[in-house]
Design a protein around this motif. Structure first.
Motif, PDB file in Angstrom:
ATOM      1  N   LEU A 107      32.179  43.518  71.162  1.00 26.62           N
ATOM      2  CA  LEU A 107      31.284  42.372  71.249  1.00 26.62           C
ATOM      3  C   LEU A 107      31.865  41.239  70.418  1.00 26.62           C
ATOM      4  O   LEU A 107      32.398  41.469  69.328  1.00 26.62           O
ATOM      5  CB  LEU A 107      29.889  42.723  70.738  1.00 26.62           C
ATOM      6  N   LEU A 108      31.768  40.035  70.911  1.00 27.01           N
ATOM      7  CA  LEU A 108      32.294  38.874  70.206  1.00 27.01           C
ATOM      8  C   LEU A 108      31.709  38.761  68.803  1.00 27.01           C
ATOM      9  O   LEU A 108      32.423  38.462  67.848  1.00 27.01           O
ATOM     10  CB  LEU A 108      31.989  37.609  71.011  1.00 27.01           C
ATOM     11  N   THR A 109      30.433  39.062  68.656  1.00 22.86           N
ATOM     12  CA  THR A 109      29.761  38.933  67.357  1.00 22.86           C
ATOM     13  C   THR A 109      30.197  39.995  66.354  1.00 22.86           C
ATOM     14  O   THR A 109      29.973  39.849  65.160  1.00 22.86           O
ATOM     15  CB  THR A 109      28.233  39.015  67.523  1.00 22.86           C
ATOM     16  N   GLU A 110      30.837  41.076  66.813  1.00 25.55           N
ATOM     17  CA  GLU A 110      31.246  42.163  65.928  1.00 25.55           C
ATOM     18  C   GLU A 110      32.754  42.213  65.690  1.00 25.55           C
ATOM     19  O   GLU A 110      33.244  43.121  65.026  1.00 25.55           O
ATOM     20  CB  GLU A 110      30.781  43.506  66.506  1.00 25.55           C
ATOM     21  N   THR A 111      33.481  41.243  66.222  1.00 21.04           N
ATOM     22  CA  THR A 111      34.937  41.262  66.126  1.00 21.04           C
ATOM     23  C   THR A 111      35.407  40.760  64.774  1.00 21.04           C
ATOM     24  O   THR A 111      34.972  39.713  64.312  1.00 21.04           O
ATOM     25  CB  THR A 111      35.555  40.394  67.240  1.00 21.04           C
ATOM     26  N   ARG A 112      36.270  41.553  64.169  1.00 25.98           N
ATOM     27  CA  ARG A 112      36.869  41.180  62.892  1.00 25.98           C
ATOM     28  C   ARG A 112      38.381  41.371  63.004  1.00 25.98           C
ATOM     29  O   ARG A 112      38.972  42.154  62.273  1.00 25.98           O
ATOM     30  CB  ARG A 112      36.283  42.020  61.761  1.00 25.98           C
ATOM     31  N   ALA A 113      38.990  40.633  63.923  1.00 29.74           N
ATOM     32  CA  ALA A 113      40.426  40.768  64.146  1.00 29.74           C
ATOM     33  C   ALA A 113      41.199  40.326  62.909  1.00 29.74           C
ATOM     34  O   ALA A 113      40.892  39.319  62.299  1.00 29.74           O
ATOM     35  CB  ALA A 113      40.845  39.947  65.358  1.00 29.74           C
ATOM     36  N   LYS A 114      42.168  41.101  62.536  1.00 27.80           N
ATOM     37  CA  LYS A 114      43.007  40.842  61.357  1.00 27.80           C
ATOM     38  C   LYS A 114      44.314  40.176  61.791  1.00 27.80           C
ATOM     39  O   LYS A 114      44.602  40.057  62.981  1.00 27.80           O
ATOM     40  CB  LYS A 114      43.314  42.155  60.637  1.00 27.80           C
ATOM     41  N   GLU A 115      45.134  39.830  60.814  1.00 26.15           N
ATOM     42  CA  GLU A 115      46.431  39.232  61.094  1.00 26.15           C
ATOM     43  C   GLU A 115      47.272  40.193  61.939  1.00 26.15           C
ATOM     44  O   GLU A 115      47.329  41.391  61.668  1.00 26.15           O
ATOM     45  CB  GLU A 115      47.157  38.940  59.785  1.00 26.15           C
ATOM     46  N   GLY A 116      47.900  39.671  62.973  1.00 29.00           N
ATOM     47  CA  GLY A 116      48.726  40.486  63.849  1.00 29.00           C
ATOM     48  C   GLY A 116      47.956  41.141  64.986  1.00 29.00           C
ATOM     49  O   GLY A 116      48.525  41.837  65.805  1.00 29.00           O
ATOM     50  N   VAL A 117      46.654  40.914  65.021  1.00 31.79           N
ATOM     51  CA  VAL A 117      45.799  41.454  66.079  1.00 31.79           C
ATOM     52  C   VAL A 117      45.199  40.268  66.826  1.00 31.79           C
ATOM     53  O   VAL A 117      44.761  39.294  66.219  1.00 31.79           O
ATOM     54  CB  VAL A 117      44.680  42.347  65.497  1.00 31.79           C
ATOM     55  N   PHE A 118      45.186  40.340  68.147  1.00 29.43           N
ATOM     56  CA  PHE A 118      44.691  39.243  68.970  1.00 29.43           C
ATOM     57  C   PHE A 118      43.290  39.542  69.483  1.00 29.43           C
ATOM     58  O   PHE A 118      43.001  40.670  69.865  1.00 29.43           O
ATOM     59  CB  PHE A 118      45.615  39.024  70.171  1.00 29.43           C
ATOM     60  N   ALA A 119      42.434  38.542  69.500  1.00 32.90           N
ATOM     61  CA  ALA A 119      41.112  38.637  70.121  1.00 32.90           C
ATOM     62  C   ALA A 119      41.141  37.719  71.341  1.00 32.90           C
ATOM     63  O   ALA A 119      41.189  36.494  71.212  1.00 32.90           O
ATOM     64  CB  ALA A 119      40.024  38.211  69.141  1.00 32.90           C
ATOM     65  N   LEU A 120      41.170  38.325  72.520  1.00 34.79           N
ATOM     66  CA  LEU A 120      41.293  37.583  73.776  1.00 34.79           C
ATOM     67  C   LEU A 120      39.953  37.521  74.487  1.00 34.79           C
ATOM     68  O   LEU A 120      39.198  38.497  74.481  1.00 34.79           O
ATOM     69  CB  LEU A 120      42.313  38.284  74.683  1.00 34.79           C
TER      70      LEU A 120
END
Length: 84
Positions: free
Chosen positions: A46-59
């Motif tokens: 879910l967009l509201t639960e995304t905690r992407a870190k450095e080197g990880v992509f949120a598309l």
């Protein structure tokens, strides 16, 4: 290209979006690993639960604006076979 003005154009999603849907992981919490020339590990969140870190992509999810595809990629996966 000689295309007429006003022509409607459809912009489809890219590799990660189509692969995510194609392998049945477009739903929240489903993960998978892809290995082609490049590769990635991805899951849908879910967009509201995304905690992407450095080197990880949120598309952006291709069919649900409330979701994202979170992916960590490797530029040489199957392509490294040529090295052998």
């Amino acid at each position: 290209l000689g295309l007429p003005q006003g022509l409607c154009v459809f912009h489809g999603c890219g590799d990660a979006g189509t692969t995510t849907l194609g392998v049945g992981c477009g739903v929240t919490g489903q993960g998978y690993m892809y290995c082609g020339t490049s590769g990635w590990v991805a899951t849908t969140q879910l967009l509201t639960e995304t905690r992407a870190k450095e080197g990880v992509f949120a598309l952006h999810h291709p069919t649900d604006e409330d979701k994202v595809i979170v992916a960590a990629s490797c530029m040489q996966a199957g392509g490294a076979v040529e090295w052998l």
